[in-house]
Design an enzyme around this catalytic site. Structure first.
Site, PDB file in Angstrom:
ATOM      1  N   GLU A 115      38.235  43.312  40.599  1.00 50.89           N
ATOM      2  CA  GLU A 115      39.054  42.634  41.311  1.00 50.89           C
ATOM      3  C   GLU A 115      39.465  41.402  40.140  1.00 50.89           C
ATOM      4  OE1 GLU A 115      40.852  43.590  43.942  1.00 50.89           O
ATOM      5  OE2 GLU A 115      38.783  45.033  44.696  1.00 50.89           O
ATOM      6  N   HIS A 166      45.427  41.364  35.262  1.00 51.93           N
ATOM      7  CA  HIS A 166      46.621  41.928  34.862  1.00 51.93           C
ATOM      8  C   HIS A 166      48.550  41.290  35.281  1.00 51.93           C
ATOM      9  CE1 HIS A 166      48.216  46.261  35.413  1.00 51.93           C
ATOM     10  NE2 HIS A 166      49.287  45.949  34.035  1.00 51.93           N
ATOM     11  N   HIS A 190      41.832  43.114  38.435  1.00 57.37           N
ATOM     12  CA  HIS A 190      43.547  43.173  38.371  1.00 57.37           C
ATOM     13  C   HIS A 190      44.149  41.205  38.580  1.00 57.37           C
ATOM     14  CE1 HIS A 190      43.271  46.809  40.934  1.00 57.37           C
ATOM     15  NE2 HIS A 190      41.902  46.514  41.874  1.00 57.37           N
TER      16      HIS A 190
END
Length: 601
Positions: A391, A397, A394
């Site tokens: 996570e 990003h 993510h």
């Protein structure tokens, strides 16, 4: 948090391990105040109707739509996060329901825009796309022009938009049934102790060394799904029919073609994935056989597929240890990356532990104006540590995209969404393996690596094939009922995991617990993303700075280019089967390592 600890109410838990949403909104009252301003901004968008004739007017509309989108995103994200804290709580449910209705209202109000723009003469449109006054929105316009054959008239788009909330109802029904209403029978472990079974701890229980506990929790869990299978089948059939109906109206060959067209992904990428994974089925059968051998069981049941291969190792990590493990793992990505991860831990971007009513699983969610928040249900296993790394990928990003792109291009597509997360996971396991030579611990880690491949490449591809066939059945006019869906799923499990695995009666109900099926044709992106991440993480560790530079540039591209082009920039071409082949060859090398390590025990 121990596996068998009774869940607490959220208010009883230490706030240090709960996310801090105050940078987003100081409190719910602040959210309510901003929600109250939304109607005027939505209504103002309707003033653009009939004016979108040239680059100036279209640019003004796109600027206004971007600003409205930012506000809607903030309101929606906050409400979604609050609802996840306790799905039983009326305040979170109410906020989420109201902002979802506002979202549909806004989409309805703006439904005129794309058809109006696309109704301009071809030459005018081409000139508008090239006009310098629209330079900030050029890619948006090029993408819009590409989708012209599937864009309806303004009145038709408005009608479709008004059905948005209704079309989302099947997913809401399934989510509420699983997260808020379903209660599973408590079970007895091998020592006769009572253990609670929940959506949050089920997979952890399936990873127990206690086979009795695994069997009983498996039976309890799927008893719950069996009892509600008619509701799940009806809700899923509704979701599929909604997607297939929209595809027909928009003149697509199939709902799959429609879902993939938005990201400009050819359907061949989907089919290549399934065909290539099926070519590598013998490697999975070999892994299943290895699992049966190591576990020393006469029959390998479905409740054995998550059991650790090294049964007498029960490693647990504190959350603080998990933080350091993640920081160590991402060190190859540079000081700036690790400093940002450290900031996420320090500033409470993460909601760590499970509590009563909390959404199960894990996710990362944020907006252009907020921190990228993370929900986990940390239980101290290596899998929980890996989930935090995942996570965090993510979130990193999202952070890089938000800080290097304007708002209109910050949101990356779902096709690349699982790449950064899996790069982090792979860096974690590679870093742990590099330091570990003890056979038992090494086999333990290799088990985790093999499970990552099994869960993210093989299983997600199996899910992708389930979706492909289920939607095709609906498009052929065949019934999607419990019998047909159960039979389809059971056959796929048999195909993907082979003859060594006993097909327990409960297996056929597993499809009902997969929430991603309500986001059509999303799951295949886990498998393509994982394959991409294998290539990128190996390049980072092998090449160092050149690969890190390409990778960070990819993270910073947001949605400013088509996803296949972004991945080519990073060094991976998914238009061919080669990355899938290479990933599964890596799986076979890890399997070789596991077999060699087993021989040393």
């Amino acid at each position: 948090m121990p596996d068998n600890q009774i869940l607490q109410e959220r208010k009883e838990m230490d706030a240090r391990y709960q996310w801090d949403l105050t940078p987003m909104y100081q409190d719910d009252a602040a959210w309510e105040a901003e929600l109250a301003t939304l109607d005027d901004q939505v209504n103002a968008m309707t003033a653009f109707a009939g004016t979108l004739k040239d680059a100036v007017s279209i640019g003004a509309y796109l600027d206004a739509a971007t600003e409205l989108g930012r506000k809607l995103s903030n309101l929606y994200c906050y409400a979604s996060l609050r609802r996840s804290e306790d799905t039983r709580a009326e305040d979170g449910q109410s906020m989420y329901a109201r902002v979802t209705a506002k979202y549909v209202q806004a989409l309805t109000a703006m439904a005129f825009a794309e058809p109006e723009i696309l109704s301009l003469p071809e030459e005018t449109l081409k000139a508008v796309v090239q006009d310098e006054q629209l330079a900030d929105h050029k890619f948006t316009m090029e993408n819009l022009l590409r989708q012209k054959p599937h864009t309806l008239t303004a009145s038709e788009e408005k009608i479709l938009a008004t059905f948005g909330e209704a079309l989302g109802a099947p997913a809401e029904i399934a989510d509420n049934l699983q997260d808020a209403d379903m209660v599973f029978d408590a079970v007895q472990d091998g020592d006769g102790k009572t253990v609670e079974v929940t959506g949050s701890n089920y997979i952890t229980l399936q990873m127990s060394t206690d086979r009795t506990l695994r069997k009983h929790s498996f039976e309890s869990y799927y008893k719950g799904y069996r009892q509600h299978i008619n509701t799940f089948a009806s809700s899923y059939a509704g979701a599929v029919k909604g997607a297939t109906a929209e595809a027909t109206v928009r003149h697509y060959d199939s709902s799959r073609a429609m879902s993939m067209a938005g990201e400009n992904i050819p359907v061949e990428v989907y089919d290549n994935l399934i065909d290539t994974v099926r070519k590598h089925m013998p490697a999975m059968y070999r892994y299943v056989a290895l699992r049966k051998k190591i576990l020393g069981v006469d029959e390998l049941h479905y409740y054995d597929v998550y059991a650790p291969l090294v049964g007498d190792i029960n490693v647990r990590y504190t959350y603080e240890q998990a933080q350091q493990m993640v920081l160590d793992a991402v060190a190859p990505l540079g000081q700036d990356y690790t400093d940002l991860v450290r900031k996420a831990f320090a500033e409470r971007w993460i909601d760590v532990y499970p509590n009563k009513g909390k959404s199960g699983g894990a996710y990362s969610s944020g907006t252009y104006d907020s921190n990228p928040y993370i929900l986990t249900n940390f239980t101290g296993t290596l899998d929980s540590v890996s989930t935090i790394a995942h996570e965090m990928g993510h979130s990193m990003h999202t952070w890089h995209s938000n800080h290097h792109q304007p708002a209109q291009y910050a949101e990356y597509t779902l096709f690349v969404a699982e790449v950064a997360s899996t790069v982090n996971e792979n860096l974690l396991i590679e870093q742990l393996l590099q330091k570990e030579n003890r056979p038992q611990m090494r086999l333990y880690l290799l088990n985790q690596y093999l499970e990552n491949f099994k869960g993210t490449v093989y299983r997600q591809t199996m899910f992708a094939e389930f979706e492909r066939e289920a939607h095709a059945m609906a498009e052929r006019g065949e019934a999607l009922n419990p019998a047909s869906l159960n039979a389809l799923y059971k056959k796929l499990v048999e195909d993907y995991f082979g003859p060594e695995l006993v097909m327990d009666e409960e297996v056929q109900y597993e499809w009902a617990r997969i929430p991603h099926f309500y986001r059509p044709f999303y799951v295949y992106k886990y498998a393509t993303g994982y394959s991409t991440a294998v290539a990128l993480s190996e390049a980072i560790l092998r090449e160092g700075e050149p690969a890190v530079k390409r990778y960070k540039e990819f993270l910073s591209m947001g949605g400013s280019a088509y996803p296949l082009d972004e991945l080519r920039h990073a060094g991976v071409d998914l238009a061919t089967p080669a990355p899938i082949d290479a990933a599964l060859q890596k799986f076979e090398r890890i399997l070789d390592d596991a077999e060699a390590t087993l021989a040393k025990l």
